[in-house]
Design an enzyme around this catalytic site. Structure first.
Site, PDB file in Angstrom:
ATOM      1  N   ARG A 131       0.842  -1.197   0.000  1.00  0.00           N
ATOM      2  CA  ARG A 131       0.000   0.000   0.000  1.00  0.00           C
ATOM      3  C   ARG A 131       0.875   1.245   0.000  1.00  0.00           C
ATOM      4  O   ARG A 131       1.976   1.226   0.499  1.00  0.00           O
ATOM      5  CB  ARG A 131      -0.947   0.028   1.188  1.00  0.00           C
ATOM      6  CG  ARG A 131      -0.289   0.135   2.562  1.00  0.00           C
ATOM      7  CD  ARG A 131       0.044   1.523   3.029  1.00  0.00           C
ATOM      8  NE  ARG A 131       0.315   1.510   4.470  1.00  0.00           N
ATOM      9  CZ  ARG A 131       1.060   2.409   5.114  1.00  0.00           C
ATOM     10  NH1 ARG A 131       1.675   3.374   4.431  1.00  0.00           N
ATOM     11  NH2 ARG A 131       1.230   2.351   6.410  1.00  0.00           N
ATOM     12  N   GLU A 230      -6.758   7.233   7.868  1.00  0.00           N
ATOM     13  CA  GLU A 230      -5.660   8.057   8.415  1.00  0.00           C
ATOM     14  C   GLU A 230      -5.175   9.057   7.363  1.00  0.00           C
ATOM     15  O   GLU A 230      -4.874  10.207   7.677  1.00  0.00           O
ATOM     16  CB  GLU A 230      -4.505   7.158   8.837  1.00  0.00           C
ATOM     17  CG  GLU A 230      -3.295   7.925   9.310  1.00  0.00           C
ATOM     18  CD  GLU A 230      -2.189   7.025   9.832  1.00  0.00           C
ATOM     19  OE1 GLU A 230      -2.482   5.934  10.345  1.00  0.00           O
ATOM     20  OE2 GLU A 230      -1.021   7.426   9.723  1.00  0.00           O
ATOM     21  N   ARG A 234      -5.521   5.474   0.721  1.00  0.00           N
ATOM     22  CA  ARG A 234      -4.582   4.361   0.852  1.00  0.00           C
ATOM     23  C   ARG A 234      -4.830   3.500  -0.375  1.00  0.00           C
ATOM     24  O   ARG A 234      -5.918   2.940  -0.510  1.00  0.00           O
ATOM     25  CB  ARG A 234      -4.807   3.568   2.140  1.00  0.00           C
ATOM     26  CG  ARG A 234      -4.325   4.269   3.417  1.00  0.00           C
ATOM     27  CD  ARG A 234      -2.809   4.281   3.507  1.00  0.00           C
ATOM     28  NE  ARG A 234      -2.292   5.088   4.598  1.00  0.00           N
ATOM     29  CZ  ARG A 234      -2.060   4.637   5.830  1.00  0.00           C
ATOM     30  NH1 ARG A 234      -2.376   3.394   6.126  1.00  0.00           N
ATOM     31  NH2 ARG A 234      -1.566   5.432   6.767  1.00  0.00           N
ATOM     32  N   CYS A 276       0.816  11.258   9.416  1.00  0.00           N
ATOM     33  CA  CYS A 276       1.790  10.761  10.390  1.00  0.00           C
ATOM     34  C   CYS A 276       3.192  10.882   9.794  1.00  0.00           C
ATOM     35  O   CYS A 276       3.435  10.395   8.685  1.00  0.00           O
ATOM     36  CB  CYS A 276       1.503   9.311  10.749  1.00  0.00           C
ATOM     37  SG  CYS A 276       2.714   8.643  11.911  1.00  0.00           S
ATOM     38  N   THR A 278       5.691   9.174  10.202  1.00  0.00           N
ATOM     39  CA  THR A 278       6.337   7.879   9.913  1.00  0.00           C
ATOM     40  C   THR A 278       6.079   7.431   8.484  1.00  0.00           C
ATOM     41  O   THR A 278       6.809   6.602   7.971  1.00  0.00           O
ATOM     42  CB  THR A 278       5.828   6.762  10.847  1.00  0.00           C
ATOM     43  OG1 THR A 278       4.417   6.573  10.593  1.00  0.00           O
ATOM     44  CG2 THR A 278       6.057   7.102  12.299  1.00  0.00           C
ATOM     45  N   ARG A 285       4.011   0.591   2.507  1.00  0.00           N
ATOM     46  CA  ARG A 285       4.268  -0.557   3.360  1.00  0.00           C
ATOM     47  C   ARG A 285       3.958  -1.813   2.549  1.00  0.00           C
ATOM     48  O   ARG A 285       2.829  -2.009   2.111  1.00  0.00           O
ATOM     49  CB  ARG A 285       3.403  -0.542   4.631  1.00  0.00           C
ATOM     50  CG  ARG A 285       3.925  -1.501   5.697  1.00  0.00           C
ATOM     51  CD  ARG A 285       3.207  -1.279   7.024  1.00  0.00           C
ATOM     52  NE  ARG A 285       1.925  -1.938   7.010  1.00  0.00           N
ATOM     53  CZ  ARG A 285       1.782  -3.243   7.298  1.00  0.00           C
ATOM     54  NH1 ARG A 285       2.829  -3.973   7.606  1.00  0.00           N
ATOM     55  NH2 ARG A 285       0.590  -3.791   7.280  1.00  0.00           N
ATOM     56  N   ARG A 314       4.995  -7.643  12.732  1.00  0.00           N
ATOM     57  CA  ARG A 314       3.719  -7.159  13.289  1.00  0.00           C
ATOM     58  C   ARG A 314       2.715  -8.288  13.395  1.00  0.00           C
ATOM     59  O   ARG A 314       2.904  -9.369  12.827  1.00  0.00           O
ATOM     60  CB  ARG A 314       3.092  -6.129  12.333  1.00  0.00           C
ATOM     61  CG  ARG A 314       3.705  -4.757  12.345  1.00  0.00           C
ATOM     62  CD  ARG A 314       2.848  -3.862  11.436  1.00  0.00           C
ATOM     63  NE  ARG A 314       3.359  -2.490  11.404  1.00  0.00           N
ATOM     64  CZ  ARG A 314       2.682  -1.482  10.836  1.00  0.00           C
ATOM     65  NH1 ARG A 314       1.513  -1.680  10.281  1.00  0.00           N
ATOM     66  NH2 ARG A 314       3.181  -0.278  10.810  1.00  0.00           N
ATOM     67  N   GLU A 319      -2.123  -2.685  12.572  1.00  0.00           N
ATOM     68  CA  GLU A 319      -1.217  -2.110  13.556  1.00  0.00           C
ATOM     69  C   GLU A 319      -1.714  -2.369  14.976  1.00  0.00           C
ATOM     70  O   GLU A 319      -2.923  -2.455  15.212  1.00  0.00           O
ATOM     71  CB  GLU A 319      -1.205  -0.601  13.313  1.00  0.00           C
ATOM     72  CG  GLU A 319      -0.112   0.088  14.062  1.00  0.00           C
ATOM     73  CD  GLU A 319      -0.003   1.525  13.612  1.00  0.00           C
ATOM     74  OE1 GLU A 319      -0.963   2.056  13.028  1.00  0.00           O
ATOM     75  OE2 GLU A 319       1.049   2.099  13.824  1.00  0.00           O
TER      76      GLU A 319
HETATM   77  P1  ADP Z   1      -1.553  -0.235   6.867  1.00  0.00           P
HETATM   78  O1  ADP Z   1      -0.117  -0.498   6.620  1.00  0.00           O
HETATM   79  O2  ADP Z   1      -2.313   0.059   5.610  1.00  0.00           O
HETATM   80  O3  ADP Z   1      -1.800   0.709   7.989  1.00  0.00           O
HETATM   81  P2  ADP Z   1      -2.474  -2.234   8.690  1.00  0.00           P
HETATM   82  O4  ADP Z   1      -1.265  -2.861   9.262  1.00  0.00           O
HETATM   83  O5  ADP Z   1      -3.273  -1.269   9.514  1.00  0.00           O
HETATM   84  O6  ADP Z   1      -2.145  -1.634   7.276  1.00  0.00           O
HETATM   85  O7  ADP Z   1      -3.461  -3.405   8.195  1.00  0.00           O
HETATM   86  C1  ADP Z   1      -4.647  -3.025   7.511  1.00  0.00           C
HETATM   87  C2  ADP Z   1      -5.336  -4.277   7.108  1.00  0.00           C
HETATM   88  O8  ADP Z   1      -4.547  -4.906   6.074  1.00  0.00           O
HETATM   89  C3  ADP Z   1      -5.436  -5.286   8.256  1.00  0.00           C
HETATM   90  O9  ADP Z   1      -6.674  -5.945   8.161  1.00  0.00           O
HETATM   91  C4  ADP Z   1      -4.319  -6.255   7.967  1.00  0.00           C
HETATM   92  O10 ADP Z   1      -4.620  -7.532   8.440  1.00  0.00           O
HETATM   93  C5  ADP Z   1      -4.299  -6.242   6.452  1.00  0.00           C
HETATM   94  N1  ADP Z   1      -3.007  -6.664   5.914  1.00  0.00           N
HETATM   95  C6  ADP Z   1      -1.816  -6.044   6.051  1.00  0.00           C
HETATM   96  N2  ADP Z   1      -0.864  -6.759   5.414  1.00  0.00           N
HETATM   97  C7  ADP Z   1      -1.481  -7.853   4.851  1.00  0.00           C
HETATM   98  C8  ADP Z   1      -1.052  -8.960   4.071  1.00  0.00           C
HETATM   99  N3  ADP Z   1       0.226  -9.111   3.695  1.00  0.00           N
HETATM  100  N4  ADP Z   1      -1.977  -9.874   3.688  1.00  0.00           N
HETATM  101  C9  ADP Z   1      -3.272  -9.733   4.038  1.00  0.00           C
HETATM  102  N5  ADP Z   1      -3.753  -8.704   4.767  1.00  0.00           N
HETATM  103  C10 ADP Z   1      -2.854  -7.777   5.174  1.00  0.00           C
HETATM  104  N1  DAR Z   2       0.086   5.800  17.216  1.00  0.00           N
HETATM  105  C1  DAR Z   2       1.080   6.492  16.467  1.00  0.00           C
HETATM  106  C2  DAR Z   2       1.272   5.739  15.144  1.00  0.00           C
HETATM  107  C3  DAR Z   2       2.591   5.762  14.547  1.00  0.00           C
HETATM  108  C4  DAR Z   2       2.725   4.989  13.263  1.00  0.00           C
HETATM  109  N2  DAR Z   2       1.478   4.364  12.748  1.00  0.00           N
HETATM  110  C5  DAR Z   2       0.613   5.001  11.929  1.00  0.00           C
HETATM  111  N3  DAR Z   2       0.830   6.183  11.455  1.00  0.00           N
HETATM  112  N4  DAR Z   2      -0.518   4.374  11.617  1.00  0.00           N
HETATM  113  C6  DAR Z   2       2.302   6.527  17.361  1.00  0.00           C
HETATM  114  O1  DAR Z   2       2.873   7.595  17.489  1.00  0.00           O
HETATM  115  O2  DAR Z   2       2.643   5.500  17.914  1.00  0.00           O
END
Ligand code: ADP
Ligand code: DAR
Length: 361
Positions: A131, A230, A234, A276, A278, A285, A314, A319
């Site tokens: 993404r 956020e 995305r 954010c 980051t 990602r 993770r 997250e």
């Molecule tokens: P982002 O990096 O977009 O913030 P998150 O870590 O918040 O993503 O995850 C958003 C959604 O995408 C969650 O439901 C997570 O399980 C899903 N997700 C993230 N990576 C994968 C992957 N490699 N395969 C399937 N689902 C994924």
């Molecule tokens: N809760 C924020 C998130 C940092 C990185 N993740 C994002 N942007 N989704 C923190 O400062 O921990």
């Protein structure tokens, strides 16, 4: 006359509670705790950026959520300039990117070195997702937009998504009016964003929820666009299995197309602008959900490989979630100062190293 110091904790309700210098509990590790010095606070506590977003709003999430890693969400592109004495320190600490450094994007998927994995290794990877976050030029970011602006952004993004053709062609589903069962299933299947993130809540990103939010996706749900979570967009490519090259090719093609019909907030120093810090730069990602039962049982070794290849370990439900059944989300940690190709390469190389070690064990 500045008020007495204010104790940071989850009991803070709004930025109006920040009547004095925010003091964090002993041991707080967030970057906002470290870099919002009394001098910086004295300079900006009553200041706003060019979009009228206050410094206090940009740091409030970290003041309320003292377990934040960063604790800062910018209310507009201009926040990074107007509040540079704080933002530059956060960006240099997190990304190693200095104020004089520039960022160059490269989403040419043909430059990725990702030979198909042997079947026994590919079988360890359940799914692949890449993404990028994007925000429209000329609007504030999530913490700073009004309801009208957010609804206008959603319409602009929907209009852009409706120009997709072929395998990217799809339908937009507004969150407003979506039945709960459908929404819960989309989240459970990893397609839709979760609700009520307390870090986003505190910086005002969740205001007027669910108005102005939604998800665009193609029939196969291999191409999706989140609207106004956020970030304002995305752009997501994902599929079952281990074909990282195919997932990146689809994302690159989609992002390039959408940029022909929508102008993204960007500059040569910070790359693509995100709320954010980051996510600045590529806002990319790239992740796999992968089974590593033996390696993950050796925590130090698992983390050492992750550090060597600049990847993050993770949980699998987004997250702040935990791993389930020995399945982990492995993704690139770096975002800014390197190209999208280099970061997907980080993930591929890191995952390959973890697979090799898992097989040895
Ligand atoms: P982002 O990096 O977009 O913030 P998150 O870590 O918040 O993503 O995850 C958003 C959604 O995408 C969650 O439901 C997570 O399980 C899903 N997700 C993230 N990576 C994968 C992957 N490699 N395969 C399937 N689902 C994924
Ligand atoms: N809760 C924020 C998130 C940092 C990185 N993740 C994002 N942007 N989704 C923190 O400062 O921990």
């Amino acid at each position: 006359m500045a008020g007495a110091d204010v104790k940071c904790s989850s009991s803070l309700k709004t930025i109006d509670d920040l009547t004095g210098y925010p003091v964090f509990p002993e041991g707080t590790k967030s970057l906002v705790c470290r870099f919002n010095t009394r001098e910086v606070w004295g300079q900006f506590h009553d200041k706003k950026d060019a979009y009228g977003v206050s410094y206090k709003l940009c740091i409030f999430s970290g003041c309320k959520n003292v377990d934040s890693g960063i604790g800062v969400y910018c209310g507009s592109h201009d926040s990074y300039k107007t509040f540079a004495p704080l933002m530059d320190k956060v960006i240099e600490d997190y990304h190693g990117h200095k104020p004089e450094d520039s960022h160059v994007s490269d989403m040419d998927a043909s430059k990725l070195t990702c030979p198909p994995l042997p079947q026994d290794e590919a079988d360890m990877i359940i799914s692949t997702r890449i993404r990028v976050g994007r925000n429209l030029e000329g609007y504030p970011l999530g913490p700073g937009v009004s309801k009208e602006q957010r609804d206008d952004i959603m319409q602009k993004v929907v209009d852009a998504c409706n120009t997709f053709t072929g395998d990217l062609k799809g339908t937009f589903y507004p969150l407003e009016g979506m039945d709960k069962a459908t929404q819960d299933q989309l989240i459970a299947d990893h397609f839709l964003f979760k609700e009520g993130d307390r870090f986003l809540e505190a910086c005002g990103c969740n205001r007027d929820w669910p108005s102005g939010r939604g998800i665009f996706h193609n029939a196969d749900k291999t191409f999706l666009v989140w609207v106004n979570e956020e970030d304002q967009l995305r752009i997501i490519s994902m599929q079952k299995g281990a074909d990282i090259g195919a997932v990146f090719e689809r994302l690159s093609r989609a992002a390039a197309h959408i940029e022909t019909v929508a102008k993204f907030s960007h500059d040569d120093h910070l790359g693509y602008i995100t709320s954010c810090p980051t996510n600045l730069g590529t806002a990319l990602r790239a992740s796999v959900h992968i089974k590593l039962p033996k390696l993950s049982a050796r925590k130090d070794e698992f983390q050492a490989i992750a550090d060597k290849y600049y990847v993050q370990i993770r949980g699998i439900h987004g997250e702040h979630s935990e791993s389930e059944g020995g399945v982990y989300d492995i993704s690139n940690r770096r975002r800014l100062g390197r190209s999208e190709v280099q970061l997907v390469q980080d993930m591929y190389d890191g995952v390959k190293a973890m697979i090799t070690r898992e097989k040895e064990l």
